[in-house]
Design a protein around this motif. Sequence first.
Motif, PDB file in Angstrom:
ATOM      1  N   LEU A  62      95.832  35.353  37.212  1.00 55.80           N
ATOM      2  CA  LEU A  62      96.019  36.083  38.464  1.00 55.80           C
ATOM      3  C   LEU A  62      96.458  35.088  39.529  1.00 55.80           C
ATOM      4  O   LEU A  62      95.780  34.088  39.767  1.00 55.80           O
ATOM      5  N   GLN A  63      97.602  35.357  40.141  1.00 56.24           N
ATOM      6  CA  GLN A  63      98.196  34.422  41.094  1.00 56.24           C
ATOM      7  C   GLN A  63      98.534  35.121  42.410  1.00 56.24           C
ATOM      8  O   GLN A  63      98.596  36.346  42.465  1.00 56.24           O
ATOM      9  N   ALA A  64      98.762  34.336  43.447  1.00 51.46           N
ATOM     10  CA  ALA A  64      99.061  34.924  44.755  1.00 51.46           C
ATOM     11  C   ALA A  64      99.877  33.962  45.601  1.00 51.46           C
ATOM     12  O   ALA A  64      99.814  32.739  45.430  1.00 51.46           O
ATOM     13  N   LYS A  65     100.619  34.543  46.540  1.00 54.37           N
ATOM     14  CA  LYS A  65     101.390  33.758  47.505  1.00 54.37           C
ATOM     15  C   LYS A  65     101.524  34.553  48.796  1.00 54.37           C
ATOM     16  O   LYS A  65     101.821  35.757  48.759  1.00 54.37           O
ATOM     17  N   THR A  66     101.303  33.904  49.924  1.00 55.02           N
ATOM     18  CA  THR A  66     101.549  34.514  51.232  1.00 55.02           C
ATOM     19  C   THR A  66     103.019  34.344  51.578  1.00 55.02           C
ATOM     20  O   THR A  66     103.548  33.228  51.515  1.00 55.02           O
ATOM     21  N   THR A  67     103.673  35.431  51.942  1.00 53.34           N
ATOM     22  CA  THR A  67     105.117  35.393  52.187  1.00 53.34           C
ATOM     23  C   THR A  67     105.496  35.783  53.610  1.00 53.34           C
ATOM     24  O   THR A  67     106.669  35.760  53.967  1.00 53.34           O
ATOM     25  N   SER A  68     104.540  36.152  54.438  1.00 58.07           N
ATOM     26  CA  SER A  68     104.849  36.624  55.782  1.00 58.07           C
ATOM     27  C   SER A  68     105.553  35.553  56.606  1.00 58.07           C
ATOM     28  O   SER A  68     105.214  34.370  56.552  1.00 58.07           O
ATOM     29  N   THR A  69     106.554  35.991  57.366  1.00 61.23           N
ATOM     30  CA  THR A  69     107.233  35.096  58.304  1.00 61.23           C
ATOM     31  C   THR A  69     106.691  35.282  59.721  1.00 61.23           C
ATOM     32  O   THR A  69     107.208  34.692  60.666  1.00 61.23           O
ATOM     33  N   ALA A  89      91.651  31.280  52.206  1.00 60.01           N
ATOM     34  CA  ALA A  89      92.576  32.401  52.377  1.00 60.01           C
ATOM     35  C   ALA A  89      93.413  32.170  53.625  1.00 60.01           C
ATOM     36  O   ALA A  89      93.047  31.378  54.509  1.00 60.01           O
ATOM     37  N   GLN A  90      94.526  32.867  53.697  1.00 59.82           N
ATOM     38  CA  GLN A  90      95.332  32.881  54.907  1.00 59.82           C
ATOM     39  C   GLN A  90      94.688  33.793  55.940  1.00 59.82           C
ATOM     40  O   GLN A  90      94.260  34.902  55.618  1.00 59.82           O
ATOM     41  N   ALA A  91      94.609  33.327  57.177  1.00 67.26           N
ATOM     42  CA  ALA A  91      94.101  34.144  58.273  1.00 67.26           C
ATOM     43  C   ALA A  91      95.289  34.821  58.960  1.00 67.26           C
ATOM     44  O   ALA A  91      96.176  34.152  59.499  1.00 67.26           O
ATOM     45  N   PRO A 130      96.544  30.261  51.937  1.00 67.98           N
ATOM     46  CA  PRO A 130      97.209  29.737  53.127  1.00 67.98           C
ATOM     47  C   PRO A 130      98.721  29.629  52.935  1.00 67.98           C
ATOM     48  O   PRO A 130      99.210  29.319  51.839  1.00 67.98           O
ATOM     49  N   LEU A 131      99.444  29.878  54.000  1.00 67.49           N
ATOM     50  CA  LEU A 131     100.904  29.963  53.966  1.00 67.49           C
ATOM     51  C   LEU A 131     101.553  28.706  53.414  1.00 67.49           C
ATOM     52  O   LEU A 131     102.586  28.769  52.749  1.00 67.49           O
ATOM     53  N   ARG A 132     100.950  27.543  53.655  1.00 70.70           N
ATOM     54  CA  ARG A 132     101.568  26.275  53.254  1.00 70.70           C
ATOM     55  C   ARG A 132     101.627  26.105  51.738  1.00 70.70           C
ATOM     56  O   ARG A 132     102.388  25.269  51.228  1.00 70.70           O
ATOM     57  N   LEU A 133     100.831  26.871  50.994  1.00 68.49           N
ATOM     58  CA  LEU A 133     100.728  26.691  49.558  1.00 68.49           C
ATOM     59  C   LEU A 133     101.775  27.511  48.811  1.00 68.49           C
ATOM     60  O   LEU A 133     102.140  28.602  49.221  1.00 68.49           O
ATOM     61  N   ALA A 134     102.255  26.975  47.707  1.00 67.19           N
ATOM     62  CA  ALA A 134     103.105  27.744  46.813  1.00 67.19           C
ATOM     63  C   ALA A 134     102.229  28.758  46.082  1.00 67.19           C
ATOM     64  O   ALA A 134     101.030  28.869  46.356  1.00 67.19           O
ATOM     65  N   GLU A 135     102.811  29.500  45.171  1.00 72.46           N
ATOM     66  CA  GLU A 135     102.027  30.469  44.408  1.00 72.46           C
ATOM     67  C   GLU A 135     100.880  29.745  43.709  1.00 72.46           C
ATOM     68  O   GLU A 135     101.091  28.755  43.013  1.00 72.46           O
ATOM     69  N   VAL A 136      99.676  30.236  43.918  1.00 71.99           N
ATOM     70  CA  VAL A 136      98.494  29.563  43.385  1.00 71.99           C
ATOM     71  C   VAL A 136      97.758  30.469  42.408  1.00 71.99           C
ATOM     72  O   VAL A 136      97.822  31.691  42.504  1.00 71.99           O
ATOM     73  N   VAL A 137      97.062  29.855  41.452  1.00 69.96           N
ATOM     74  CA  VAL A 137      96.239  30.595  40.509  1.00 69.96           C
ATOM     75  C   VAL A 137      94.900  30.905  41.162  1.00 69.96           C
ATOM     76  O   VAL A 137      94.207  30.012  41.643  1.00 69.96           O
ATOM     77  N   ARG A 187     100.486  38.342  41.411  1.00 71.75           N
ATOM     78  CA  ARG A 187     101.181  38.374  40.125  1.00 71.75           C
ATOM     79  C   ARG A 187     100.169  38.061  39.019  1.00 71.75           C
ATOM     80  O   ARG A 187      99.196  37.320  39.235  1.00 71.75           O
ATOM     81  N   ILE A 188     100.383  38.609  37.837  1.00 67.85           N
ATOM     82  CA  ILE A 188      99.654  38.188  36.647  1.00 67.85           C
ATOM     83  C   ILE A 188     100.680  37.640  35.678  1.00 67.85           C
ATOM     84  O   ILE A 188     101.629  38.331  35.304  1.00 67.85           O
ATOM     85  N   SER A 189     100.517  36.383  35.273  1.00 70.41           N
ATOM     86  CA  SER A 189     101.477  35.758  34.380  1.00 70.41           C
ATOM     87  C   SER A 189     100.944  34.398  33.970  1.00 70.41           C
ATOM     88  O   SER A 189      99.801  34.038  34.286  1.00 70.41           O
ATOM     89  N   GLY A 190     101.769  33.623  33.292  1.00 72.39           N
ATOM     90  CA  GLY A 190     101.376  32.269  32.948  1.00 72.39           C
ATOM     91  C   GLY A 190     101.354  31.384  34.184  1.00 72.39           C
ATOM     92  O   GLY A 190     102.117  31.588  35.131  1.00 72.39           O
ATOM     93  N   ALA A 191     100.472  30.405  34.178  1.00 74.56           N
ATOM     94  CA  ALA A 191     100.374  29.495  35.317  1.00 74.56           C
ATOM     95  C   ALA A 191     101.570  28.550  35.379  1.00 74.56           C
ATOM     96  O   ALA A 191     101.924  28.043  36.433  1.00 74.56           O
ATOM     97  N   THR A 192     102.207  28.309  34.235  1.00 77.40           N
ATOM     98  CA  THR A 192     103.395  27.455  34.189  1.00 77.40           C
ATOM     99  C   THR A 192     104.421  28.116  33.291  1.00 77.40           C
ATOM    100  O   THR A 192     104.139  29.056  32.555  1.00 77.40           O
ATOM    101  N   GLY A 193     105.649  27.623  33.346  1.00 75.15           N
ATOM    102  CA  GLY A 193     106.680  28.152  32.458  1.00 75.15           C
ATOM    103  C   GLY A 193     107.180  29.512  32.896  1.00 75.15           C
ATOM    104  O   GLY A 193     107.350  29.786  34.089  1.00 75.15           O
ATOM    105  N   ASP A 194     107.417  30.394  31.915  1.00 76.96           N
ATOM    106  CA  ASP A 194     107.966  31.714  32.217  1.00 76.96           C
ATOM    107  C   ASP A 194     107.042  32.502  33.127  1.00 76.96           C
ATOM    108  O   ASP A 194     105.832  32.478  32.986  1.00 76.96           O
ATOM    109  N   LYS A 195     107.629  33.220  34.057  1.00 79.39           N
ATOM    110  CA  LYS A 195     106.869  34.056  34.980  1.00 79.39           C
ATOM    111  C   LYS A 195     107.249  35.512  34.791  1.00 79.39           C
ATOM    112  O   LYS A 195     108.434  35.854  34.794  1.00 79.39           O
ATOM    113  N   ASP A 196     106.265  36.378  34.624  1.00 79.76           N
ATOM    114  CA  ASP A 196     106.567  37.794  34.631  1.00 79.76           C
ATOM    115  C   ASP A 196     106.985  38.177  36.044  1.00 79.76           C
ATOM    116  O   ASP A 196     106.354  37.769  37.024  1.00 79.76           O
TER     117      ASP A 196
END
Length: 213
Positions: A62-69, A89-91, A130-137, A187-196
């Motif tokens: 289970l992964q997540a990324k904040t994308t808000s501009t 978490a992102q505030a 937090p916004l500064r992070l890439a997609e994280v597990v 997202r749910i997918s592999g932590a590395t390599g191919d991404k669903d």
Amino acid sequence: MATECMFSANYAINLSFAEDFKVSGMTPPSAGFESLDSYRQQATSSQTVKSECNTGNDGQALQAKTTSTQVKDATINVTFASGAPSLIAQAFPTTYTGLYYWVGIQRDGSTADPTDYQTCVQKLYGALPPLRLAEVVLADPGDANDKYCMDGKAWRFWVGLAASSEYRAPSSPAQFKSTINPHGNFRISGATGDKDQRIVTVQAVDIQGTVSA
């Protein structure tokens, strides 16, 4: 054979609440942000979000990324559930100065099924980071429990409030709401390599509330 899991579709969801938030008697932190654990609500999603599994090698994280501009990077430590370890978490800001919120996801379920609750529900959760992070597990059920925890299962969403050191109680009750759209994705997918490529995009979060001294 290996199993891979993913969300069942691309979802673009809006979150709403059965009740308005009512904030009172709050003391701001001297610095940074402070999670207001008593102001946490399960949200109603505009779509039922489900996951599925099949044969493959892409994993089940289970992964997540904040994308808000519309936000600046702002980290808050939150307690997702009673007894759970804190996570970052992102505030996201509301329209009231110093009052923020975070957005989280959790595998749906209840204590009516103790094994499922302990194995899956209590472990598969997290918040938009937090916004500064890439997609994280956020969490991973592991190869032994991936299909059991994720195949044909629904997911629920949580929102909690937080305060920054800028917060000041109003002299008379004041309204607040949220205006951010979108917030980020899960997202749910592999932590590395191919991404669903199937993701859950959290669009609007319809927070309405009143803050008073």
